[in-house]
Design an enzyme around this catalytic site. Structure first.
Site, PDB file in Angstrom:
ATOM      1  N   THR A 172       0.840  -1.191   0.000  1.00  0.00           N
ATOM      2  CA  THR A 172       0.000   0.000   0.000  1.00  0.00           C
ATOM      3  C   THR A 172       0.878   1.245   0.000  1.00  0.00           C
ATOM      4  OG1 THR A 172      -1.560  -1.192   1.357  1.00  0.00           O
ATOM      5  CG2 THR A 172      -1.685   1.216   1.434  1.00  0.00           C
ATOM      6  N   ARG A 222     -13.281  -8.560  -0.702  1.00  0.00           N
ATOM      7  CA  ARG A 222     -12.460  -8.313   0.493  1.00  0.00           C
ATOM      8  C   ARG A 222     -12.008  -6.852   0.515  1.00  0.00           C
ATOM      9  NH1 ARG A 222      -6.920  -6.392   1.568  1.00  0.00           N
ATOM     10  NH2 ARG A 222      -6.276  -7.309   3.519  1.00  0.00           N
ATOM     11  N   VAL A 223     -12.150  -6.238   1.656  1.00  0.00           N
ATOM     12  CA  VAL A 223     -11.670  -4.872   1.835  1.00  0.00           C
ATOM     13  C   VAL A 223     -10.658  -4.883   2.973  1.00  0.00           C
ATOM     14  CG1 VAL A 223     -12.345  -2.538   2.557  1.00  0.00           C
ATOM     15  CG2 VAL A 223     -13.784  -3.818   0.963  1.00  0.00           C
ATOM     16  N   GLY A 224      -9.519  -4.273   2.742  1.00  0.00           N
ATOM     17  CA  GLY A 224      -8.487  -4.226   3.777  1.00  0.00           C
ATOM     18  C   GLY A 224      -8.610  -2.978   4.633  1.00  0.00           C
ATOM     19  N   ASP A 225      -7.504  -2.602   5.228  1.00  0.00           N
ATOM     20  CA  ASP A 225      -7.494  -1.429   6.109  1.00  0.00           C
ATOM     21  C   ASP A 225      -7.430  -0.112   5.347  1.00  0.00           C
ATOM     22  OD1 ASP A 225      -4.858  -2.289   5.284  1.00  0.00           O
ATOM     23  OD2 ASP A 225      -4.068  -0.696   6.560  1.00  0.00           O
ATOM     24  N   GLY A 229       0.831  -3.353   4.993  1.00  0.00           N
ATOM     25  CA  GLY A 229       0.926  -4.735   5.457  1.00  0.00           C
ATOM     26  C   GLY A 229      -0.451  -5.373   5.485  1.00  0.00           C
ATOM     27  N   GLY A 235      -3.912  -5.947   6.081  1.00  0.00           N
ATOM     28  CA  GLY A 235      -4.947  -5.020   6.530  1.00  0.00           C
ATOM     29  C   GLY A 235      -5.819  -5.524   7.657  1.00  0.00           C
TER      30      GLY A 235
END
Ligand code: ASP
Length: 323
Positions: free
Chosen positions: A183, A211-214, A235, A237
């Site tokens: 990221t 999927r959604v990360g941070d 890194g 998420g």
């Protein structure tokens, strides 16, 4: 009135607590270090240059972070952000981004497809809608309504990698950090002291669709408090989300710690709670306070960040927790 002995005992206990929580490092510096821009990983060097062109001329930190992250977003060779990002397990490139200014204004898009610059779309969510976050088809519809062009973001190289993965198609989403990028999170403090941040990614390669990360989650992948400081993350998420990482780092700074100590405190807390579940997982924090002080810390060796100010442009390796 406490006796002298009681006073010394209390003061000693307090200083032990302060040093455990890292609060002892909280002496504010009187030096002004602005303007300054920092961003995650080695591709931050080029991104910072673009941001710096705005900052050095007295421009707004929000314009700087947007201009900065658009560089890796448009680069097909970077496989963890924007165009050229590795797809999910269904072969779809889905992008996440969020932006935040010095006054708690924020905008975010998640699982956005076929739009090269989720960063700019997130800014328009912030500026032109009453909402903070748009996802999926709704985010795309908003982007195209705003004049963004729909395009194929899956490059031949990314498609070939995905097809190679499909041969076994073991469901094990891959973080990109081993290639020295992941990221991009960028934080900037401009000459007027305005602090802003932006975070953008294609997320984990071969993730489940949806999927959604941070990275697009305000408080997880990015948080900015214009009176205190800002933090961004890179890194895996899922780990950032569970500890509200960026917000936690900013809150540690609010309590008086330096950006460096703030990153370390939150990393240690995460490790204390998660332990072995973090095996082979990279988690990295980057922080900048309103005085222009910078901090960074990762779980594993290998995280680096780019920093540009009036004196220099540097790529700096962070400290890390596990050896
Ligand atoms: N932090 C990002 C995410 O979790 C990038 C990554 O893990 O590869 O989506």
């Amino acid at each position: 009135m406490p006796t002298r002995k009681e006073f010394i005992k209390t003061a000693t206990a307090l200083s032990a607590v302060m040093s455990f929580e890292g609060l002892g490092a909280a002496m504010p510096s009187r030096n002004s270090r602005k303007p300054v821009v920092v961003s995650t990983w080695n591709f931050g060097i080029q991104a910072n240059e673009s941001a710096w062109n705005i900052l050095k001329n007295g421009g707004y930190a929000l314009d700087a972070v947007e201009a900065g992250v658009r560089i890796p977003e448009a680069d097909p060779k970077i496989t963890s952000v924007g165009y050229g990002g590795y797809p999910d397990r269904d072969g779809r490139v889905t992008l996440d981004a969020c932006i935040m200014d010095e006054n708690l204004n924020c905008g975010s898009v998640a699982c956005l497809e076929n739009i090269m610059h989720p960063s700019s779309v997130s800014r328009l969510v912030m500026e032109k809608t009453p909402h903070v976050m748009l996802v999926g088809e709704g985010a795309k519809k908003f982007a195209t309504d705003q004049g963004f062009k729909e395009e194929n973001l899956l490059t031949e190289e990314a498609e070939a990698e995905w097809k190679a993965w499909l041969k076994n198609s073991k469901y094990n989403p891959v973080p990109n950090w081993e290639k020295n990028h992941d990221t991009i999170g960028m934080l900037a403090l401009d000459a007027q002291g305005r602090l802003c941040g932006l975070c953008t990614t294609s997320g984990q390669a071969w993730k489940m669709h949806g999927r959604v990360g941070d990275s697009p989650i305000i408080g997880a992948g990015l948080y900015v408090d214009g009176e205190v400081g800002a933090a961004t993350c890179s890194g895996l998420g899922e780990e950032m989300i569970r500890i509200a990482a960026a917000h936690s780092v900013v809150e540690a700074m609010r309590a008086g710690t330096s950006p460096q100590k703030a990153c370390e405190i939150v990393m240690k807390r995460l490790y204390r709670k998660r332990g072995d579940k973090l095996k082979n997982t990279q988690v990295a924090f980057l922080a900048l306070d309103v005085q222009g002080r910078v901090g960074a810390f990762s779980l594993l060796q290998g995280f680096e960040y780019a920093q540009q100010n009036t004196d220099s442009q540097k790529l700096i390796k962070s400290g890390y927790l596990l050896t």
